[in-house]
Design a protein around this motif. Sequence first.
Motif, PDB file in Angstrom:
ATOM      1  N   CYS A   1       0.808  -1.220   0.000  1.00  0.00           N
ATOM      2  CA  CYS A   1       0.000   0.000   0.000  1.00  0.00           C
ATOM      3  C   CYS A   1       0.843   1.272   0.000  1.00  0.00           C
ATOM      4  O   CYS A   1       0.291   2.365  -0.056  1.00  0.00           O
ATOM      5  CB  CYS A   1      -0.923   0.020   1.229  1.00  0.00           C
ATOM      6  N   THR A   2       2.154   1.158   0.125  1.00  0.00           N
ATOM      7  CA  THR A   2       2.994   2.349   0.236  1.00  0.00           C
ATOM      8  C   THR A   2       3.480   2.808  -1.134  1.00  0.00           C
ATOM      9  O   THR A   2       3.665   2.005  -2.046  1.00  0.00           O
ATOM     10  CB  THR A   2       4.214   2.078   1.124  1.00  0.00           C
ATOM     11  N   GLY A   3       3.691   4.146  -1.244  1.00  0.00           N
ATOM     12  CA  GLY A   3       4.236   4.716  -2.466  1.00  0.00           C
ATOM     13  C   GLY A   3       3.363   4.454  -3.676  1.00  0.00           C
ATOM     14  O   GLY A   3       2.162   4.166  -3.537  1.00  0.00           O
ATOM     15  N   PRO A   4       3.947   4.518  -4.893  1.00  0.00           N
ATOM     16  CA  PRO A   4       5.345   4.865  -5.172  1.00  0.00           C
ATOM     17  C   PRO A   4       5.636   6.363  -5.079  1.00  0.00           C
ATOM     18  O   PRO A   4       6.787   6.781  -5.091  1.00  0.00           O
ATOM     19  CB  PRO A   4       5.541   4.369  -6.601  1.00  0.00           C
ATOM     20  N   GLU A   5       4.568   7.172  -4.977  1.00  0.00           N
ATOM     21  CA  GLU A   5       4.737   8.621  -4.841  1.00  0.00           C
ATOM     22  C   GLU A   5       4.140   9.046  -3.504  1.00  0.00           C
ATOM     23  O   GLU A   5       3.416   8.289  -2.849  1.00  0.00           O
ATOM     24  CB  GLU A   5       4.040   9.344  -5.999  1.00  0.00           C
ATOM     25  N   PHE A   6       4.450  10.292  -3.104  1.00  0.00           N
ATOM     26  CA  PHE A   6       3.964  10.800  -1.830  1.00  0.00           C
ATOM     27  C   PHE A   6       3.569  12.261  -1.989  1.00  0.00           C
ATOM     28  O   PHE A   6       4.213  13.009  -2.736  1.00  0.00           O
ATOM     29  CB  PHE A   6       5.042  10.674  -0.746  1.00  0.00           C
ATOM     30  N   ASP A   7       2.500  12.669  -1.288  1.00  0.00           N
ATOM     31  CA  ASP A   7       2.108  14.064  -1.331  1.00  0.00           C
ATOM     32  C   ASP A   7       2.900  14.849  -0.289  1.00  0.00           C
ATOM     33  O   ASP A   7       3.813  14.327   0.364  1.00  0.00           O
ATOM     34  CB  ASP A   7       0.594  14.228  -1.142  1.00  0.00           C
ATOM     35  N   GLU A   8       2.547  16.127  -0.104  1.00  0.00           N
ATOM     36  CA  GLU A   8       3.323  16.992   0.780  1.00  0.00           C
ATOM     37  C   GLU A   8       3.279  16.555   2.243  1.00  0.00           C
ATOM     38  O   GLU A   8       4.154  16.893   3.041  1.00  0.00           O
ATOM     39  CB  GLU A   8       2.823  18.436   0.666  1.00  0.00           C
ATOM     40  N   SER A   9       2.268  15.776   2.631  1.00  0.00           N
ATOM     41  CA  SER A   9       2.166  15.297   4.007  1.00  0.00           C
ATOM     42  C   SER A   9       2.867  13.946   4.204  1.00  0.00           C
ATOM     43  O   SER A   9       2.908  13.436   5.325  1.00  0.00           O
ATOM     44  CB  SER A   9       0.693  15.165   4.412  1.00  0.00           C
ATOM     45  N   GLY A  10       3.385  13.382   3.124  1.00  0.00           N
ATOM     46  CA  GLY A  10       4.030  12.081   3.211  1.00  0.00           C
ATOM     47  C   GLY A  10       3.074  10.923   3.002  1.00  0.00           C
ATOM     48  O   GLY A  10       3.452   9.760   3.209  1.00  0.00           O
ATOM     49  N   ARG A  11       1.858  11.201   2.565  1.00  0.00           N
ATOM     50  CA  ARG A  11       0.876  10.154   2.300  1.00  0.00           C
ATOM     51  C   ARG A  11       1.137   9.520   0.943  1.00  0.00           C
ATOM     52  O   ARG A  11       1.422  10.190  -0.041  1.00  0.00           O
ATOM     53  CB  ARG A  11      -0.539  10.741   2.324  1.00  0.00           C
ATOM     54  N   SER A  12       1.069   8.190   0.892  1.00  0.00           N
ATOM     55  CA  SER A  12       1.296   7.454  -0.347  1.00  0.00           C
ATOM     56  C   SER A  12       0.291   7.850  -1.422  1.00  0.00           C
ATOM     57  O   SER A  12      -0.893   8.063  -1.145  1.00  0.00           O
ATOM     58  CB  SER A  12       1.194   5.943  -0.092  1.00  0.00           C
ATOM     59  N   GLN A  13       0.773   7.907  -2.632  1.00  0.00           N
ATOM     60  CA  GLN A  13      -0.029   8.230  -3.807  1.00  0.00           C
ATOM     61  C   GLN A  13       0.420   7.326  -4.954  1.00  0.00           C
ATOM     62  O   GLN A  13       1.548   6.805  -4.933  1.00  0.00           O
ATOM     63  CB  GLN A  13       0.158   9.712  -4.172  1.00  0.00           C
ATOM     64  N   PRO A  14      -0.408   7.131  -5.971  1.00  0.00           N
ATOM     65  CA  PRO A  14      -1.769   7.659  -6.120  1.00  0.00           C
ATOM     66  C   PRO A  14      -2.809   6.677  -5.561  1.00  0.00           C
ATOM     67  O   PRO A  14      -2.519   5.509  -5.342  1.00  0.00           O
ATOM     68  CB  PRO A  14      -1.903   7.771  -7.646  1.00  0.00           C
ATOM     69  N   ASP A  15      -4.012   7.195  -5.326  1.00  0.00           N
ATOM     70  CA  ASP A  15      -5.196   6.395  -4.983  1.00  0.00           C
ATOM     71  C   ASP A  15      -4.992   5.532  -3.739  1.00  0.00           C
ATOM     72  O   ASP A  15      -5.430   4.380  -3.686  1.00  0.00           O
ATOM     73  CB  ASP A  15      -5.595   5.489  -6.158  1.00  0.00           C
ATOM     74  N   TYR A  16      -4.323   6.085  -2.715  1.00  0.00           N
ATOM     75  CA  TYR A  16      -4.114   5.315  -1.494  1.00  0.00           C
ATOM     76  C   TYR A  16      -5.439   4.846  -0.901  1.00  0.00           C
ATOM     77  O   TYR A  16      -5.582   3.681  -0.496  1.00  0.00           O
ATOM     78  CB  TYR A  16      -3.342   6.149  -0.464  1.00  0.00           C
ATOM     79  N   GLY A  17      -6.435   5.740  -0.852  1.00  0.00           N
ATOM     80  CA  GLY A  17      -7.716   5.413  -0.248  1.00  0.00           C
ATOM     81  C   GLY A  17      -8.433   4.262  -0.927  1.00  0.00           C
ATOM     82  O   GLY A  17      -9.197   3.537  -0.284  1.00  0.00           O
TER      83      GLY A  17
END
Length: 454
Positions: free
Chosen positions: A42-58
Amino acid sequence: MSGEHVAPRTRPAVAVSRAVLAVLVLLTGVTLLLGYANKARCTGPEFDESGRSQPDYGVRMERDVCYSDIQHLWIGRSIDQHVFPYVSGSISPEGQLRGGSVEYPVLTGLLIWGGALFAETDAAFLLGSALLMAPFGLATGYLLGRLTRWRALLWAIGPPVVLYAFHNWDLPVVACAVAAVFVVHGLRSDRSLAQRSTVAAVLLGLGFAFKLYPGAFVLPLALYVLVAAHPGRLEWRAALRVPVAAALTVVLVNLPFALAGYEGWRASFTFQQLRKVDFTTNSIWFWGFRPRSDPDDVGFQSLMDWLSPTLVLLSFAVAVAVGWWRWRRDGVYPWVGVSAAMLCGFLLLHKVHSPQYTLWLLPFFVLVQVPWSVIGAYLIADVAMGIGIFRWYYHLHAGLGTSIYDGFSAQAVTIGVWGRAALLVVLFVLFLRIPDRIAATPPPRRSPLAETVA
C-alpha cells in the motif's frame, strides 16, 4: 560408568532443542517479512506533501487488502509532525484526538512515536514501526518454542502473523503475555513460584500499558499462585503480590504521562469510551442488530455502552469460577486456560473486534491443546473476515453491491463474523475443559542435571 552412558544420550537432545528453536525463530522471521511485504504493497510509489502514499491510497488500501493502521494513522494524530505523545494532547467533545494523543495506552504511544522518529512518509513510518516490533514477534516464537516445541509452528508460520503482524502495534503486547507464561512455567531458575509470578505480574502490567488485555490475566495467575505456591494450603500473601506488582507496574509506567499532561493522557481512555458501534468495529453487535446499530441511533449506542462491558465482565467471572471448580476437582488451577477463555469472552462480547485481535488468541492455540480441527476452522473464518471486510469496504465506498447476494466480499464477511463468533463460544468451553498442561507443569529448576538434559 553411568556418566559415560548419560553423556552421549543428552548431547543430541541439546542440539535438537537448539535446532528446533533456531528453525522456529527463522520461520517466524520469514513470516514477519511476508507480513511486512503484504502491508508495504500500500505504500508509495509517490507521496504528497504530508508524506501520504499516492496515487489512490484510499482505494488501494481496501481494494488490494493491504490496509494497515500503522500507515493509515500517519495522518491525523500528529504522528507525521513528530509530536511527543500525550503531553500536549487533548480530545474534542466529538472524539477527535489532538496534539499528540493517540487512542492507545502509553507504551504503544511511545512505540508509535519511536517508529515515526526518522520518518517523513507513511512508508518510512511503516518500516520504522516494523523494525521496532519485529524483535517482539521473534521473541514470541522463541518463547513459545521453549514452552511447546513444534506446536509453536502455529505462531511461526501462522496466517494471522502474515495478515496482522504489522496491521497495528500488537506484537509487543503479545510478547508480554507469552513471556509471563514463560517466566512461570518455562524459565529454569531457583526462584519460587511466588517470585516467578511476581515477575510475570510485572510483564502483564507492561502488557496492560501496551494494549490493556493482559491485565485480565492477573486474576487467574493470582488464583494459581494462591493454590499452587504451597500445595495443601492457600498462600494469600504470595497471591496478593501478583495484583500488587501488576498495579504498581501500571502506575509507574502511566504516572509520568499523567503528571506531564493529564488531559492528553486521559484522552486515550476517553476515545475508547466514546467509540460507537459501527461498520468499522466488526463486532456481533453491529452485524447482528442492523439497521439499529447505526452510529446515529443514540438509544442503541447507549445500550452498548453498558451492555457490552457488563457481558464481558460476566464472561470473566464465569471463566474464573469454572477454573476454581476445576481446581477443586483436579487439584490444578488452569490459569492459562482460564486466561484464554477470558480473552474469548472479550473478543466475542466487546463492541470492537479489530482484525489483529487474532494475534492475541494465536499463542493460546499453541499453549493449550485445542483440537486442530477447531484451530483450522477458526483460522479459515479469520482469513475470510480479514480479506472479506476490506473488499466489502471497497465495494461500499465504490458504490458497488454490498449484500450477501452481490458477491464474495459480503459472503466472506458473513462467514467471518458468525463463524468466528460461534467458534469463540466453542473455544471458551474448550479452554475451560481441556487439561491445562502448562499450568500442571511444575516450574523448572536450575540444576546441573537439568542444564544437561534441557
